[in-house]
Design an enzyme around this catalytic site. Structure first.
Site, PDB file in Angstrom:
ATOM      1  N   CYS A  30       0.824  -1.224   0.000  1.00  0.00           N
ATOM      2  CA  CYS A  30       0.000   0.000   0.000  1.00  0.00           C
ATOM      3  C   CYS A  30       0.847   1.258   0.000  1.00  0.00           C
ATOM      4  O   CYS A  30       0.317   2.368  -0.130  1.00  0.00           O
ATOM      5  CB  CYS A  30      -0.938   0.014   1.196  1.00  0.00           C
ATOM      6  SG  CYS A  30      -2.001  -1.417   1.271  1.00  0.00           S
TER       7      CYS A  30
ATOM      8  N   SER B 170     -11.172   1.006   4.942  1.00  0.00           N
ATOM      9  CA  SER B 170     -11.090   1.664   3.635  1.00  0.00           C
ATOM     10  C   SER B 170     -11.773   0.731   2.635  1.00  0.00           C
ATOM     11  O   SER B 170     -11.845  -0.482   2.858  1.00  0.00           O
ATOM     12  CB  SER B 170      -9.628   1.886   3.236  1.00  0.00           C
ATOM     13  OG  SER B 170      -8.936   0.657   3.213  1.00  0.00           O
TER      14      SER B 170
ATOM     15  N   LYS C 129     -10.060   5.982   4.235  1.00  0.00           N
ATOM     16  CA  LYS C 129     -11.366   5.546   4.736  1.00  0.00           C
ATOM     17  C   LYS C 129     -12.497   5.964   3.799  1.00  0.00           C
ATOM     18  O   LYS C 129     -13.373   5.168   3.490  1.00  0.00           O
ATOM     19  CB  LYS C 129     -11.575   6.135   6.154  1.00  0.00           C
ATOM     20  CG  LYS C 129     -12.961   6.042   6.701  1.00  0.00           C
ATOM     21  CD  LYS C 129     -13.302   4.646   7.127  1.00  0.00           C
ATOM     22  CE  LYS C 129     -14.394   3.894   6.470  1.00  0.00           C
ATOM     23  NZ  LYS C 129     -15.259   4.181   5.463  1.00  0.00           N
TER      24      LYS C 129
ATOM     25  N   HIS D  96      -9.125   3.867  -1.486  1.00  0.00           N
ATOM     26  CA  HIS D  96      -7.759   3.348  -1.348  1.00  0.00           C
ATOM     27  C   HIS D  96      -7.395   2.431  -2.523  1.00  0.00           C
ATOM     28  O   HIS D  96      -7.271   1.225  -2.360  1.00  0.00           O
ATOM     29  CB  HIS D  96      -7.654   2.613  -0.005  1.00  0.00           C
ATOM     30  CG  HIS D  96      -6.296   2.076   0.314  1.00  0.00           C
ATOM     31  ND1 HIS D  96      -5.124   2.611  -0.175  1.00  0.00           N
ATOM     32  CD2 HIS D  96      -5.912   1.021   1.096  1.00  0.00           C
ATOM     33  CE1 HIS D  96      -4.089   1.929   0.285  1.00  0.00           C
ATOM     34  NE2 HIS D  96      -4.534   0.945   1.044  1.00  0.00           N
TER      35      HIS D  96
HETATM   36  C1  LIG Z   1     -14.949  -3.874   4.011  1.00  0.00           C
HETATM   37  C2  LIG Z   1     -15.112  -4.692   2.746  1.00  0.00           C
HETATM   38  C3  LIG Z   1     -14.869  -6.180   3.044  1.00  0.00           C
HETATM   39  C4  LIG Z   1     -16.527  -4.486   2.203  1.00  0.00           C
HETATM   40  O1  LIG Z   1     -16.641  -5.187   0.994  1.00  0.00           O
HETATM   41  P1  LIG Z   1     -18.035  -5.825   0.543  1.00  0.00           P
HETATM   42  O2  LIG Z   1     -18.658  -6.511   1.713  1.00  0.00           O
HETATM   43  O3  LIG Z   1     -17.793  -6.636  -0.679  1.00  0.00           O
HETATM   44  O4  LIG Z   1     -18.887  -4.552   0.254  1.00  0.00           O
HETATM   45  P2  LIG Z   1     -19.680  -4.221  -1.087  1.00  0.00           P
HETATM   46  O5  LIG Z   1     -18.684  -3.811  -2.134  1.00  0.00           O
HETATM   47  O6  LIG Z   1     -20.605  -5.347  -1.409  1.00  0.00           O
HETATM   48  O7  LIG Z   1     -20.498  -2.948  -0.671  1.00  0.00           O
HETATM   49  C5  LIG Z   1     -21.658  -3.025   0.133  1.00  0.00           C
HETATM   50  C6  LIG Z   1     -22.054  -1.619   0.500  1.00  0.00           C
HETATM   51  O8  LIG Z   1     -21.119  -1.073   1.445  1.00  0.00           O
HETATM   52  C7  LIG Z   1     -20.469   0.080   0.895  1.00  0.00           C
HETATM   53  N1  LIG Z   1     -19.082  -0.064   1.279  1.00  0.00           N
HETATM   54  C8  LIG Z   1     -18.197  -1.011   0.880  1.00  0.00           C
HETATM   55  N2  LIG Z   1     -17.023  -0.848   1.517  1.00  0.00           N
HETATM   56  C9  LIG Z   1     -17.162   0.242   2.305  1.00  0.00           C
HETATM   57  C10 LIG Z   1     -16.311   0.901   3.197  1.00  0.00           C
HETATM   58  N3  LIG Z   1     -15.070   0.462   3.381  1.00  0.00           N
HETATM   59  N4  LIG Z   1     -16.768   1.976   3.866  1.00  0.00           N
HETATM   60  C11 LIG Z   1     -18.018   2.426   3.663  1.00  0.00           C
HETATM   61  N5  LIG Z   1     -18.901   1.817   2.836  1.00  0.00           N
HETATM   62  C12 LIG Z   1     -18.470   0.750   2.168  1.00  0.00           C
HETATM   63  C13 LIG Z   1     -20.679  -0.005  -0.598  1.00  0.00           C
HETATM   64  O9  LIG Z   1     -20.660   1.270  -1.183  1.00  0.00           O
HETATM   65  C14 LIG Z   1     -22.033  -0.639  -0.675  1.00  0.00           C
HETATM   66  O10 LIG Z   1     -23.006   0.357  -0.402  1.00  0.00           O
HETATM   67  P3  LIG Z   1     -24.405   0.379  -1.204  1.00  0.00           P
HETATM   68  O11 LIG Z   1     -25.073  -0.931  -0.876  1.00  0.00           O
HETATM   69  O12 LIG Z   1     -25.100   1.590  -0.638  1.00  0.00           O
HETATM   70  O13 LIG Z   1     -24.017   0.492  -2.632  1.00  0.00           O
HETATM   71  C15 LIG Z   1     -14.090  -4.207   1.662  1.00  0.00           C
HETATM   72  O14 LIG Z   1     -14.319  -2.846   1.382  1.00  0.00           O
HETATM   73  C16 LIG Z   1     -12.664  -4.395   2.121  1.00  0.00           C
HETATM   74  O15 LIG Z   1     -12.116  -5.498   2.041  1.00  0.00           O
HETATM   75  N6  LIG Z   1     -11.996  -3.327   2.586  1.00  0.00           N
HETATM   76  C17 LIG Z   1     -10.611  -3.398   3.047  1.00  0.00           C
HETATM   77  C18 LIG Z   1      -9.657  -3.249   1.897  1.00  0.00           C
HETATM   78  C19 LIG Z   1      -8.255  -3.494   2.331  1.00  0.00           C
HETATM   79  O16 LIG Z   1      -7.957  -4.385   3.111  1.00  0.00           O
HETATM   80  N7  LIG Z   1      -7.309  -2.692   1.818  1.00  0.00           N
HETATM   81  C20 LIG Z   1      -5.921  -2.817   2.170  1.00  0.00           C
HETATM   82  C21 LIG Z   1      -5.693  -2.163   3.471  1.00  0.00           C
HETATM   83  S1  LIG Z   1      -4.103  -2.480   4.159  1.00  0.00           S
END
Ligand SMILES: CC(C)(COP(=O)(O)OP(=O)(O)OC[C@H]1O[C@@H](n2cnc3c(N)ncnc32)[C@H](O)[C@@H]1OP(=O)(O)O)[C@@H](O)C(=O)NCCC(=O)NCCS
Length: 378
Positions: free
Chosen positions: A84, A208, A323, A327
């Protein structure tokens, strides 16, 4: 040789139909236009990217972008990977190229196109930035790493989950004013507590998102109104288990920060605005403490006390942070620097009054790859 910012450009972060090359070209073309320079003037190209080979099947982004951008003269064009922190490591290479007198005008592009894969596939790709031999076989993913660090912090150092909620609320508030942010909407405490748990104690709004985007910056030795005064890197042990008892302390950020302060000749109290790596809400706390803005155990209250809002006494993540701005891994470090440049140009969407000195802190993985950069009005 001093290093200055000649121009910047970025795409909106979020879900895009375009591939990584198209996103990179958009950001780079904006940066060249902003700098008022032609492709043949670029002497070196560094492309920060984590895993386009796994996300899209395209590795070797330096030459790929050299061709797509129409750069000339068979310059050095290379791909920089450090999870990252790939974007800021690319910035670090460009900084050194100019500082060392090897080039006068250097382009940095950070990019990641993530959303073409499913969330489980993306989680697996991101997990390759952790320890593949001892930690990954236990099933740990990035939300898991930060959940362990958050649990340790809340149990042994201080603070509550409510303090984490305040960080998410603050960064969504900042992003609500930023047209380049993925989530341009505020959230409430009810929404935070109503969101699903991703890895206890972290819920959806602590994380994020998965994002696409690109950000570009052109550095030059020619005097401009914003100087990249330092851009220093440090490493720490990859596996959490090797980092000593307090797994919440980011030693690499602390050391990179001290190096960056030293090279720029500034101290934590001189920083008017900071962009720090909040891949999960707890990471913002870890960064602002390791950077010396707050004592260990006190940074967790900063958002609740409104100190890290753009109009507070230590503004942090004024563009919404990872956040809420999003990202796209390789683009993040470069986009942090762009926000600081906007602040120093007095053109930010959440403008910090009279900002003169800004800082970026970009972290790769669960803390081992760290870059801290300091920008100031010149
Ligand atoms: C948290 C996480 C698992 C959610 O993924 P998901 O369950 O597949 O979520 P979806 O893409 O299906 O989205 C579902 C809803 O949540 C929202 N959403 C997704 N991630 C979000 C987040 N991080 N913050 C706020 N809202 C979020 C989407 O916009 C969607 O909203 P909607 O229904 O109004 O359209 C994913 O964002 C993730 O893995 N984040 C971490 C990424 C990471 O690890 N990066 C490296 C860091 S070191």
């Amino acid at each position: 040789m001093n290093v200055y910012v000649a121009g910047t450009g970025m795409t909106k972060f979020g879900k895009h139909a375009e591939n990584s090359m198209e996103l990179s070209v958009e950001a780079a073309a904006k940066a060249m236009e902003d700098a008022g320079i032609a492709p043949e003037e670029i002497e070196e190209l560094y492309v920060g990217n984590f895993a386009q080979n796994l996300f899209e099947g395209q590795a070797h982004l330096g030459p790929a972008l050299y061709g797509s951008l129409g750069l000339k003269n068979n310059i050095k064009a290379t791909h920089v990977e450090s999870a990252c922190a790939s974007g800021s490591f690319a910035l670090h290479e460009a900084f050194r190229a100019i500082k060392g007198g090897f080039a006068k005008t250097v382009m940095v592009v950070g990019v990641e196109k993530m959303t073409a894969k499913t969330t489980p596939e993306i989680t697996g790709i991101l997990a390759t930035a952790g320890d593949a031999f001892y930690e990954a076989p236990c099933g740990i993913t990035f939300p898991g790493y930060y959940a362990l660090m958050a649990s340790y912090y809340l149990k042994n150092i201080g603070g509550t989950k409510d303090d984490l909620a305040e960080i998410a609320i603050k960064n969504h508030y900042h992003a609500s004013k930023n047209p380049y942010a993925q989530f341009q909407r505020e959230i409430t405490k009810e929404m935070y507590y109503g969101s699903p748990i991703i890895a206890e104690p972290l819920c959806l709004y602590d994380c994020s998102p998965i994002s696409d985007g690109a950000a570009a910056m052109i550095l030059t030795s020619e005097k401009k109104d914003v100087e990249l005064a330092s851009c220093e890197a440090a490493v720490s042990r990859m596996a959490l288990a090797e980092r000593g008892e307090d797994i919440s302390w980011l030693e690499g950020v602390e050391i990179a920060g001290k190096r960056a302060y030293n090279v720029a000749g500034v101290a934590p109290e001189d920083i008017d605005v900071a962009e720090v790596h909040d891949c999960f809400t707890i990471a913002e706390v870890q960064n602002i403490e390791a950077l010396g803005f707050y004592k260990h155990g006190e940074g967790i209250k900063a958002a609740k006390e409104k100190e890290t809002y753009f109009d507070g006494k230590k503004p942090v993540n004024t563009d919404g942070g990872l956040k809420a701005k999003g990202h796209p891994v390789g683009a993040t470090g470069v986009s942090m620097a762009i926000e600081v440049v906007k602040q120093l140009h007095n053109e930010a969407h959440n403008q910090v009054k009279g900002a003169e000195v800004g800082l970026i802190s970009n972290v790769g993985g669960s803390g081992p790859s760290c870059v801290v950069g300091i920008l100031r009005r010149s």
